[in-house]
Design a protein around this motif. Sequence first.
Motif, PDB file in Angstrom:
ATOM      1  N   GLY A  41      27.175  34.045  -4.735  1.00  0.00           N
ATOM      2  CA  GLY A  41      26.765  34.452  -6.086  1.00  0.00           C
ATOM      3  C   GLY A  41      25.750  35.578  -6.010  1.00  0.00           C
ATOM      4  N   ALA A  42      24.787  35.434  -5.097  1.00  0.00           N
ATOM      5  CA  ALA A  42      23.747  36.469  -4.942  1.00  0.00           C
ATOM      6  C   ALA A  42      24.382  37.786  -4.531  1.00  0.00           C
ATOM      7  CB  ALA A  42      22.723  36.015  -3.902  1.00  0.00           C
ATOM      8  N   ARG A  82      20.165  36.446 -10.754  1.00  0.00           N
ATOM      9  CA  ARG A  82      20.350  36.039 -12.155  1.00  0.00           C
ATOM     10  C   ARG A  82      19.321  36.702 -13.072  1.00  0.00           C
ATOM     11  NH1 ARG A  82      20.374  30.380 -13.344  1.00  0.00           N
ATOM     12  NH2 ARG A  82      21.541  30.981 -15.177  1.00  0.00           N
ATOM     13  N   TRP A 122      19.899  34.046  -5.137  1.00  0.00           N
ATOM     14  CA  TRP A 122      20.734  33.767  -6.314  1.00  0.00           C
ATOM     15  C   TRP A 122      19.902  33.859  -7.600  1.00  0.00           C
ATOM     16  CZ3 TRP A 122      21.513  29.193  -9.563  1.00  0.00           C
ATOM     17  CH2 TRP A 122      22.700  29.235 -10.295  1.00  0.00           C
ATOM     18  N   TYR A 139      25.465  29.721  -3.367  1.00  0.00           N
ATOM     19  CA  TYR A 139      24.304  30.522  -3.826  1.00  0.00           C
ATOM     20  C   TYR A 139      24.415  31.932  -3.242  1.00  0.00           C
ATOM     21  CZ  TYR A 139      21.466  26.273  -5.034  1.00  0.00           C
ATOM     22  OH  TYR A 139      20.954  25.112  -5.569  1.00  0.00           O
TER      23      TYR A 139
END
Length: 407
Positions: free
Chosen positions: A158-159, A23, A19, A155
Motif C-alpha cells: 500500500g505504501a 495515507r 503506509w 502495509y
Amino acid sequence: MQRDILIIGCGIFGAAIAWSLGRRGLGQRVLIVDRQPAASGATSRAAGLVTQVRADPALQALAGETLVAIELLKTHFGEDVGCHHVGALHIGPLAQQTALAHMLAVCTAAGIRGQWLDKAQVLAQSPWLDPEAFDVAAYFPDECFVDPYLLSSAYLRGAQQMGARLRLDTRVAHIQHKAGAVTGVVLEDDTVLPVRTVVNAAGAWSNLLSVPLGLPLPMAPVRSQYWITERSSEFTPDGPIVFMSDIRAYARSEVGALLFGARESAPAVAHPQALPENLQGFVFDAADPDGWGNLSDAFGSLSRYCPALERMGIAHYITGPSNYTPDGQPIVGASQSIRGLLVASGCNGSGITYSAGVGRLIAELVCGDVPFVDASRLDPARALQIDPFDPDFLQTCAHARATKSTG
Ligand SMILES: Cc1cc2nc3c(=O)[nH]c(=O)nc-3n(C[C@H](O)[C@H](O)[C@H](O)COP(=O)(O)OP(=O)(O)OC[C@H]3O[C@@H](n4cnc5c(N)ncnc54)[C@H](O)[C@@H]3O)c2cc1C
C-alpha cells in the motif's frame, strides 16, 4: 522529488509507518531501508494475535487502529492478510473472576464487545479444553489473528502504491545530526543519505542506532516463543484464541493444529550487540536451543487445560526477539533534543497488534498533528538514565515479560 523522510527497518512497524505516511499524502517523500529482506526480523516469527482487550486506553487505541486497518486493507486495497475473526476467550480459576470482571467493564466502557460464557458455551467453541481446568470465562468476539508476514507486506505494498520507495541490502551505520536537527544517515559504505526526518524502526537493533545519539531506549530483546502441535481432528479449525492467564499461556488454532505459547518465569534475554543481523539459526540459550526446558516446565499446567497435548507430537517451535520495556509501554515518539528524530520500537510482544496505531501516531508526529492517543507514556526519552546494555537492565526487561498481564 527529494525523499526527506527515511524509515530504518522494514519490519511491521516500518511498513505500517510508511503506509500511514502514504495515507497522509507523504508517500513520495518516504524511503524505507533495510539490510535484510522485508519482514524477515521479529515480524515473520509472530503468532499474529491482534488483541484489543487491554486495560490501558492508549494501548487499546493502538490495537483498535490495526483492526480498522485490516478492514481497510481488505476493502480498499484488496489485501487478504489471513485474518481469522475468531474472537478470544479469557479463562481461569475462580480467583480470576474479579480481574476478568474488571477487564469486561473496562472494555465495555471503551466500546469493545465482551460477555461471560458458561462452560457449555466454552466447550462448544473449544472442545479441546478440559472443563475441570477452569471456572470462569469471558469472551471477546472482535479479537483476531492474522498472518503477520501478509499484514506487513500489505502495509508495504500500500505504501509503495502511494509513492514510498523501499531499498533493501542497505545497512544504516549511524544517524547524523547537527545543531540539534537530523541531517541524514550514514550507510556502512560511508554513503550519506541526506534527510530531515529519520524514524528508527530497527526492532531489536534500535538501541545500536539510538544509544550513540544519547537516547538510550528502555528495552531489551527478550525471547518470545511458541509451539505448534501435529494436526488433529480434536482441534476445531476456527476456534477462538484462548488466554489462560493463571498459567501465563495462550493457544489458538493453526490449520488443524494447536499453536500455544507459555511465558517462562525467567525468560532468556539477548545482549543487543550480540544479536546477529540475520536471525536464522540464532539461539537465545545454547543450553536449551529449542525451548524444551521451558516447555517441560510449563507442560503440567498446559496439559491440565488441554489433555490432548499428552498424546500429541510437537511439529514446530518458533522463537525470536521481542523488545520488552520495564513499564510494559511501547516506545513511540519524537526526540525532544534532536529535531526530526523519531522512534518506533519496544513492542512488548505486541507489535503486530499495535502496528497501524504506531504507524498513525508516527505519521501524526511527522505532520505536526495532535496525536490520536495520549502518547506521553510512550516517550522514547522516558528513561535517559538507564544503560540498555547493562546485564542487570537486560534482566529487568526479561522480568517484565515474565510478569506482564495478558491485557
Ligand atoms: C515468537 C514471537 C511471537 C510473537 N507473537 C506476536 C503476536 O502474536 N502478536 C503481536 O502483536 N506481536 C507478536 N510478536 C511481536 C512482534 O513480532 C514484534 O512486535 C514485531 O514484529 C516488531 O516489529 P518491528 O518492525 O519493530 O521489528 P522487526 O520485524 O524485527 O524489524 C526490524 C527491521 O529493522 C532492520 N534493521 C535493523 N537495524 C538496521 C540497520 N542498522 N539498517 C537497516 N536495517 C536495519 C532489521 O533487518 C529488521 O528487518 C511476537 C514475536 C515473536 C518473536
